[in-house]
Design a protein around this motif. Structure first.
Motif, mmCIF file in Angstrom:
data_model
loop_
_atom_site.group_PDB
_atom_site.id
_atom_site.type_symbol
_atom_site.label_atom_id
_atom_site.label_comp_id
_atom_site.label_asym_id
_atom_site.label_seq_id
_atom_site.Cartn_x
_atom_site.Cartn_y
_atom_site.Cartn_z
ATOM 1 N N ARG A 288 39.510 44.892 48.101
ATOM 2 C CA ARG A 288 38.325 44.722 48.936
ATOM 3 C C ARG A 288 37.208 45.728 48.638
ATOM 4 O O ARG A 288 36.032 45.346 48.578
ATOM 5 C CB ARG A 288 38.716 44.789 50.416
ATOM 6 N N PRO A 289 37.490 47.041 48.459
ATOM 7 C CA PRO A 289 36.382 47.971 48.177
ATOM 8 C C PRO A 289 35.582 47.575 46.936
ATOM 9 O O PRO A 289 34.342 47.608 46.953
ATOM 10 C CB PRO A 289 37.090 49.320 47.989
ATOM 11 N N ARG A 290 36.270 47.207 45.849
ATOM 12 C CA ARG A 290 35.565 46.790 44.633
ATOM 13 C C ARG A 290 34.795 45.491 44.875
ATOM 14 O O ARG A 290 33.643 45.368 44.449
ATOM 15 C CB ARG A 290 36.564 46.598 43.491
ATOM 16 N N LEU A 291 35.401 44.550 45.564
ATOM 17 C CA LEU A 291 34.741 43.264 45.802
ATOM 18 C C LEU A 291 33.511 43.442 46.682
ATOM 19 O O LEU A 291 32.474 42.803 46.461
ATOM 20 C CB LEU A 291 35.717 42.277 46.436
ATOM 21 N N ARG A 292 33.585 44.322 47.673
ATOM 22 C CA ARG A 292 32.424 44.603 48.513
ATOM 23 C C ARG A 292 31.309 45.245 47.688
ATOM 24 O O ARG A 292 30.121 44.928 47.856
ATOM 25 C CB ARG A 292 32.791 45.528 49.673
ATOM 26 N N ALA A 293 31.689 46.174 46.814
ATOM 27 C CA ALA A 293 30.683 46.841 45.983
ATOM 28 C C ALA A 293 29.994 45.848 45.055
ATOM 29 O O ALA A 293 28.775 45.878 44.872
ATOM 30 C CB ALA A 293 31.333 47.962 45.174
ATOM 31 N N VAL A 294 30.769 44.940 44.455
ATOM 32 C CA VAL A 294 30.190 43.901 43.596
ATOM 33 C C VAL A 294 29.225 43.041 44.408
ATOM 34 O O VAL A 294 28.071 42.809 44.012
ATOM 35 C CB VAL A 294 31.298 43.017 42.985
ATOM 36 N N ALA A 295 29.685 42.567 45.564
ATOM 37 C CA ALA A 295 28.870 41.651 46.368
ATOM 38 C C ALA A 295 27.608 42.318 46.882
ATOM 39 O O ALA A 295 26.546 41.686 46.945
ATOM 40 C CB ALA A 295 29.702 41.105 47.524
ATOM 41 N N TYR A 296 27.684 43.607 47.240
ATOM 42 C CA TYR A 296 26.467 44.271 47.745
ATOM 43 C C TYR A 296 25.429 44.430 46.642
ATOM 44 O O TYR A 296 24.229 44.255 46.867
ATOM 45 C CB TYR A 296 26.797 45.630 48.362
ATOM 46 N N ARG A 297 25.865 44.750 45.443
ATOM 47 C CA ARG A 297 24.910 44.870 44.339
ATOM 48 C C ARG A 297 24.286 43.520 43.982
ATOM 49 O O ARG A 297 23.166 43.459 43.502
ATOM 50 C CB ARG A 297 25.596 45.490 43.131
ATOM 51 N N LEU A 298 25.026 42.456 44.220
ATOM 52 C CA LEU A 298 24.500 41.126 43.929
ATOM 53 C C LEU A 298 23.645 40.575 45.060
ATOM 54 O O LEU A 298 22.632 39.912 44.813
ATOM 55 C CB LEU A 298 25.655 40.160 43.636
ATOM 56 N N LEU A 299 24.014 40.864 46.294
ATOM 57 C CA LEU A 299 23.334 40.251 47.435
ATOM 58 C C LEU A 299 22.424 41.208 48.192
ATOM 59 O O LEU A 299 21.428 40.791 48.784
ATOM 60 C CB LEU A 299 24.369 39.656 48.397
ATOM 61 N N GLY A 300 22.798 42.488 48.233
ATOM 62 C CA GLY A 300 21.947 43.475 48.886
ATOM 63 C C GLY A 300 21.977 43.449 50.397
ATOM 64 O O GLY A 300 21.236 44.187 51.033
ATOM 65 N N SER A 301 22.812 42.639 50.998
ATOM 66 C CA SER A 301 22.849 42.515 52.456
ATOM 67 C C SER A 301 24.282 42.632 52.943
ATOM 68 O O SER A 301 25.133 41.819 52.566
ATOM 69 C CB SER A 301 22.275 41.161 52.885
ATOM 70 N N PRO A 302 24.594 43.632 53.782
ATOM 71 C CA PRO A 302 25.963 43.741 54.306
ATOM 72 C C PRO A 302 26.424 42.481 55.018
ATOM 73 O O PRO A 302 27.592 42.102 54.927
ATOM 74 C CB PRO A 302 25.870 44.932 55.271
ATOM 75 N N THR A 303 25.517 41.821 55.722
ATOM 76 C CA THR A 303 25.881 40.580 56.408
ATOM 77 C C THR A 303 26.288 39.507 55.409
ATOM 78 O O THR A 303 27.301 38.812 55.583
ATOM 79 C CB THR A 303 24.705 40.078 57.264
ATOM 80 N N GLU A 304 25.498 39.350 54.350
ATOM 81 C CA GLU A 304 25.818 38.342 53.343
ATOM 82 C C GLU A 304 27.061 38.730 52.548
ATOM 83 O O GLU A 304 27.778 37.857 52.061
ATOM 84 C CB GLU A 304 24.622 38.115 52.424
ATOM 85 N N VAL A 305 27.298 40.029 52.392
ATOM 86 C CA VAL A 305 28.538 40.461 51.732
ATOM 87 C C VAL A 305 29.750 39.949 52.507
ATOM 88 O O VAL A 305 30.698 39.405 51.929
ATOM 89 C CB VAL A 305 28.575 42.001 51.613
ATOM 90 N N ASP A 306 29.726 40.104 53.817
ATOM 91 C CA ASP A 306 30.837 39.616 54.627
ATOM 92 C C ASP A 306 30.983 38.098 54.499
ATOM 93 O O ASP A 306 32.104 37.572 54.415
ATOM 94 C CB ASP A 306 30.621 39.999 56.095
ATOM 95 N N ASP A 307 29.843 37.393 54.485
ATOM 96 C CA ASP A 307 29.892 35.934 54.320
ATOM 97 C C ASP A 307 30.495 35.556 52.968
ATOM 98 O O ASP A 307 31.288 34.603 52.873
ATOM 99 C CB ASP A 307 28.486 35.341 54.426
ATOM 100 N N ALA A 308 30.120 36.302 51.919
ATOM 101 C CA ALA A 308 30.619 36.002 50.577
ATOM 102 C C ALA A 308 32.123 36.218 50.489
ATOM 103 O O ALA A 308 32.852 35.411 49.891
ATOM 104 C CB ALA A 308 29.897 36.863 49.544
ATOM 105 N N LEU A 309 32.607 37.311 51.079
ATOM 106 C CA LEU A 309 34.052 37.567 51.025
ATOM 107 C C LEU A 309 34.830 36.543 51.843
ATOM 108 O O LEU A 309 35.947 36.157 51.467
ATOM 109 C CB LEU A 309 34.345 38.988 51.513
#
Length: 310
Positions: A15-36
């Motif tokens: 999860r930590p790596r996946l969150r880091a990837v998603a935040y760099r791609l999306l830039g939004s903590p809310t969208e990061v949660d949606d992506a995961l």
């Protein structure tokens, strides 16, 4: 162990790596949660027996979810007021360490947000997370050669427009604190000494403000702006971590968040200042918003004053 339990354990482990990837791609903590969450739903339909490298497989899966979200975002671009959000924690916050695991500097985030989805994916997955171009190509739907070109174009943009910190956090904090002290005093010479000759100042008011993003370049122009507007504004500021670097948050006397500022420090000088005034990127319920749509920096008594230094 059933398939769902196996996937749940793999997602928790990575999860930590996946969150880091998603935040760099999306830039939004809310969208990061949606992506995961979407990645979890898709993972449950896969066959664990066919997965030889769970970390790489999950990163690819999250990448595919994110590029779908980026393309959907691009299609409705005119309707968006904010596509990324800063990560902020004030010193002493017990959640500080976990919050900034996903952080990437504001200057970098601004440039990433301007890239085409495929360019953003290529440079993030390859340059920042070491994914081979053959795997990245499968995510973006291009050949490996074309994917290399995408990453190369994006890399040039990042190098030219997004300076990265070249100082440790403690050194950054000392420089930023000195800058705030000089701003509070309106000391032009002290401000000038703390700024890189080619410093860039950006202020993001948000699309609803009907104001173009402010941009100043050069130590003289930025020092003059800070000396003029800084004494009042700097008194509202407190130290903070902003996307993993030294920064400040500005609050009025009622505690309402009115600005977030990130600094990029090279050695003992500031190379970039990014001021976020967009209420959609702050807390919409607490940001100060004028009837005309211009963000105002409150005076010390909590009332709206002159336009903020952006």
């Amino acid at each position: 162990m059933d398939d769902q339990q196996w996937f749940a354990e793999q997602l928790a482990q990575h999860r930590p790596r996946l969150r880091a990837v998603a935040y760099r791609l999306l830039g939004s903590p809310t969208e990061v949660d949606d992506a995961l969450q979407e990645a979890w739903l898709r993972a449950r339909r896969a066959d664990p027996a066919a997965i030889t490298n769970p970390a790489a497989w999950l990163t690819t899966l999250v990448g595919r979810v994110c590029i779908d979200m980026l393309r959907a975002r691009q299609a409705r671009r005119e309707q968006l007021s904010a596509t990324w959000e800063p990560l902020v924690s004030e010193y002493g916050d017990p959640e500080e360490a976990s919050l900034h695991t996903d952080a990437v500097g504001i200057a970098l985030l601004v440039v990433l947000d301007s890239l085409e989805p495929a360019e953003r994916l290529a440079v993030v997955l390859h340059d920042m997370f070491g994914m081979p171009f053959e795997q990245v190509a499968a995510v973006v739907g291009r050949t490996p050669a074309a994917t290399r070109q995408l990453a190369s174009r994006a890399r040039r943009r990042l190098r030219e427009q997004a300076p990265q910190p070249r100082a440790g956090l403690a050194a950054q904090r000392r420089v930023v604190d000195a800058f705030l002290a000089a701003a509070r005093a309106g000391d032009f010479d002290a401000l000038l000494a703390l700024l890189d000759p080619d410093v860039v100042f950006r202020a993001d008011h948000g699309s609803r403000a009907r104001l173009a993003p402010a941009l100043l370049t050069g130590a003289g122009a930025v020092a003059a702006r800070a000396a003029d507007a800084g004494p009042r504004f700097a008194r509202l500021c407190a130290p903070a971590l902003v996307n993993g670097v030294a920064g400040v948050v500005a609050r009025d006397r009622r505690g309402r968040l009115v600005a977030v500022v990130g600094f990029t420090v090279h050695g003992d000088r500031i190379a970039a200042i990014d001021m976020i005034l967009d209420p959609d990127k702050l807390d919409p319920g607490r940001a100060a918003w004028s009837p005309t749509g211009a963000v105002l920096a409150p005076t010390e008594d909590g009332r709206s004053g002159e336009p903020s230094p952006g």
